[in-house]
Design a protein around this motif. Sequence first.
Motif, PDB file in Angstrom:
ATOM      1  N   UNK A 190     -36.864 -23.220  42.253  1.00  0.00           N
ATOM      2  CA  UNK A 190     -37.315 -21.848  42.059  1.00  0.00           C
ATOM      3  C   UNK A 190     -36.214 -21.073  41.344  1.00  0.00           C
ATOM      4  N   UNK A 191     -36.583 -20.392  40.269  1.00  0.00           N
ATOM      5  CA  UNK A 191     -35.621 -19.692  39.423  1.00  0.00           C
ATOM      6  C   UNK A 191     -35.819 -18.181  39.451  1.00  0.00           C
ATOM      7  N   UNK A 192     -34.716 -17.468  39.304  1.00  0.00           N
ATOM      8  CA  UNK A 192     -34.729 -16.033  39.070  1.00  0.00           C
ATOM      9  C   UNK A 192     -33.432 -15.674  38.383  1.00  0.00           C
ATOM     10  N   UNK A 193     -33.264 -14.427  37.997  1.00  0.00           N
ATOM     11  CA  UNK A 193     -31.960 -14.059  37.423  1.00  0.00           C
ATOM     12  C   UNK A 193     -31.493 -12.717  37.962  1.00  0.00           C
ATOM     13  N   UNK A 194     -30.193 -12.660  38.206  1.00  0.00           N
ATOM     14  CA  UNK A 194     -29.574 -11.484  38.805  1.00  0.00           C
ATOM     15  C   UNK A 194     -29.379 -10.350  37.812  1.00  0.00           C
ATOM     16  N   UNK A 195     -29.214 -10.680  36.546  1.00  0.00           N
ATOM     17  CA  UNK A 195     -28.831  -9.661  35.576  1.00  0.00           C
ATOM     18  C   UNK A 195     -30.020  -8.851  35.086  1.00  0.00           C
ATOM     19  N   UNK A 196     -29.707  -7.661  34.621  1.00  0.00           N
ATOM     20  CA  UNK A 196     -30.707  -6.753  34.070  1.00  0.00           C
ATOM     21  C   UNK A 196     -30.190  -6.216  32.745  1.00  0.00           C
TER      22      UNK A 196
ATOM     23  N   UNK B 109     -19.657  -9.858  25.738  1.00  0.00           N
ATOM     24  CA  UNK B 109     -19.244 -10.319  27.072  1.00  0.00           C
ATOM     25  C   UNK B 109     -18.131  -9.489  27.689  1.00  0.00           C
ATOM     26  N   UNK B 110     -17.346  -8.824  26.866  1.00  0.00           N
ATOM     27  CA  UNK B 110     -16.233  -8.027  27.385  1.00  0.00           C
ATOM     28  C   UNK B 110     -16.726  -6.841  28.214  1.00  0.00           C
ATOM     29  N   UNK B 111     -17.980  -6.464  28.047  1.00  0.00           N
ATOM     30  CA  UNK B 111     -18.522  -5.326  28.782  1.00  0.00           C
ATOM     31  C   UNK B 111     -19.066  -5.714  30.159  1.00  0.00           C
ATOM     32  N   UNK B 112     -19.050  -7.005  30.491  1.00  0.00           N
ATOM     33  CA  UNK B 112     -19.597  -7.455  31.768  1.00  0.00           C
ATOM     34  C   UNK B 112     -18.768  -6.917  32.937  1.00  0.00           C
ATOM     35  N   UNK B 113     -19.457  -6.313  33.896  1.00  0.00           N
ATOM     36  CA  UNK B 113     -18.826  -5.828  35.116  1.00  0.00           C
ATOM     37  C   UNK B 113     -19.049  -6.861  36.215  1.00  0.00           C
ATOM     38  N   UNK B 114     -18.126  -7.793  36.351  1.00  0.00           N
ATOM     39  CA  UNK B 114     -18.266  -8.848  37.360  1.00  0.00           C
ATOM     40  C   UNK B 114     -18.340  -8.277  38.766  1.00  0.00           C
ATOM     41  N   UNK B 115     -17.669  -7.155  38.998  1.00  0.00           N
ATOM     42  CA  UNK B 115     -17.664  -6.561  40.317  1.00  0.00           C
ATOM     43  C   UNK B 115     -19.044  -6.203  40.818  1.00  0.00           C
ATOM     44  N   UNK B 116     -19.915  -5.758  39.917  1.00  0.00           N
ATOM     45  CA  UNK B 116     -21.279  -5.413  40.319  1.00  0.00           C
ATOM     46  C   UNK B 116     -22.019  -6.652  40.817  1.00  0.00           C
ATOM     47  N   UNK B 117     -21.766  -7.785  40.181  1.00  0.00           N
ATOM     48  CA  UNK B 117     -22.400  -9.032  40.614  1.00  0.00           C
ATOM     49  C   UNK B 117     -21.838  -9.489  41.961  1.00  0.00           C
ATOM     50  N   UNK B 118     -20.531  -9.385  42.137  1.00  0.00           N
ATOM     51  CA  UNK B 118     -19.932  -9.798  43.414  1.00  0.00           C
ATOM     52  C   UNK B 118     -20.458  -8.934  44.556  1.00  0.00           C
ATOM     53  N   UNK B 119     -20.591  -7.630  44.291  1.00  0.00           N
ATOM     54  CA  UNK B 119     -21.120  -6.738  45.321  1.00  0.00           C
ATOM     55  C   UNK B 119     -22.580  -7.077  45.640  1.00  0.00           C
ATOM     56  N   UNK B 120     -23.340  -7.394  44.604  1.00  0.00           N
ATOM     57  CA  UNK B 120     -24.738  -7.768  44.812  1.00  0.00           C
ATOM     58  C   UNK B 120     -24.832  -9.042  45.646  1.00  0.00           C
ATOM     59  N   UNK B 121     -23.987 -10.009  45.359  1.00  0.00           N
ATOM     60  CA  UNK B 121     -24.018 -11.279  46.088  1.00  0.00           C
ATOM     61  C   UNK B 121     -23.571 -11.096  47.539  1.00  0.00           C
ATOM     62  N   UNK B 122     -22.643 -10.196  47.784  1.00  0.00           N
ATOM     63  CA  UNK B 122     -22.267  -9.867  49.163  1.00  0.00           C
ATOM     64  C   UNK B 122     -23.448  -9.250  49.896  1.00  0.00           C
ATOM     65  N   UNK B 123     -24.188  -8.413  49.194  1.00  0.00           N
ATOM     66  CA  UNK B 123     -25.396  -7.804  49.761  1.00  0.00           C
ATOM     67  C   UNK B 123     -26.404  -8.882  50.155  1.00  0.00           C
ATOM     68  N   UNK B 124     -26.578  -9.882  49.308  1.00  0.00           N
ATOM     69  CA  UNK B 124     -27.509 -10.974  49.611  1.00  0.00           C
ATOM     70  C   UNK B 124     -27.052 -11.744  50.848  1.00  0.00           C
TER      71      UNK B 124
END
Length: 494
Positions: free
Chosen positions: A122-128, A70-85
């Motif tokens: 309806x389900x999906x997931x943001x992570x890859x 979990x320490x390798x998670x880049x939360x910023x990438x998720x926040x940027x993706x959610x701003x894009x959405x």
Amino acid sequence: MRKLLLRMLVGALGLLLVLTMFLLVRAWQVGQQAELMVPPEPLSVAVDTPALIQRFAGALQFPTITHQDPAQLDSGAFWDFQTYLKHHFPRVHRQLQREVVGGLSLLYTWPGQDTTLPAVLFLGHQDVVPAAQPEAWTHPPFAGTVADGYVWGRGALDDKLGVLGILEAAETLLGEGFQPVRTIYLAFGHDEEVGGQQGARQIAELLATRGVVLIAVLDEGGFIVEDMIPGVRQPVALVGVAEKGYLSLELTATAPGGHASTPPTQTAIGVLSYALVQLAENPFPIRLEGPTRRLLEHLAPYTAWNMRLVLANLWLFGPLVARQLARSPAGNASLRTTFAPTFIEAGVKENVLPTTARAVVNFRIFPGETVESVTLHVQQLLKGLPITMRQTETGAFDPSPVSDVSSEAFQRIAQSIRRARAESPPVVAPYLVPGATDARYFTVLSPNVYRFIGVRVTPALLATVHGIDERVPIDEYVQAVRTYYALMRALSGP
């Protein structure tokens, strides 16, 4: 005596004739099901393909990667993706209630006209997953390249396709002024690839505390395939109605060690090797039942006559069919609990006998078995060996319940899939998902949990999931959006 033998022979021939006639009639009756299938009404929805593809390609540029650590998670990438959405789906973010769950997961609520009715999710997931060997990709894994009729990038199939496809459908419906009768929930976890503990599990628990009841749940996990099932000429939409359970056991063999020049009769590596051979030579039994049997029954009407004769009479030919299926890795996985050594470790120097040898063995558990029963099976096989056994920290879970294929929800899903491809409607059939999805957390909220994405895939495309050159054909992404549109309308109705 001769007359008696003659009468017995005539009687046997008579029974054989009756059996043959029964088998033929049964095959004919099953074939009639295909003849009675009503052609679907074509789906009418306008989509702006270039804009769809541009938004999807842009979404693939965000490296929303999850790691085992979990320490390798880049939360910023998720926040940027959610701003894009937020930017690209303004109606969804203006008209639906949006909540952040578990730090990075998203839950949207679209209230229905009758909030007393069971809702739909309806389900999906943001992570890859990480992109191994990025230099080996035809196009960079996080460039979102559109080329050669494909959209390329990590998440193109697993599962930004699901997230963007669902949002595109909702945005289109909102633009049309559509008002669902039932409440619609959209949930996008952020850690599906590492178990979904902080995302989907917490969303399911949150909905449970609110007393939410769901008429249906739809997640990833099934595709449309063509020319991949022998004997079936039509495309087949595989809708997952259950998924296998999961268990990893760490086996550790111990021995005194010493110099390799004077080895004892029993070494740590030798003991561990023997244990793995025991597991391989004593597999779990084959069972042609549950989703796999239902899959064959659904396909039977659409097969050639000789195969239909067999599949329409599984009561007789079931053992033969099971043996044939078990010859391929995919077929074998659909029939039993499987085991696979995935990690092995021993030794520090070539002339030193190791004191320990360790292996991790992964089990995918068939419905009807449990984590407990599989663990007991292994304990019995390895009884008496100097081996310790423990579950790994990745967690374990039983197979999901099997959802009903005769339910109203499944029928609506099947009709929607066929409507979205009315020009060449697929056969819709249930199947057992061999991997794990976030859907399993929601079985406590609904008996109707299904897994499907409306994309037609080939074996070559499937091999790119978690692999190199993940991509989706442009026209298939458009079809996925159309399918989500049809599903959202149908499942949110009264």
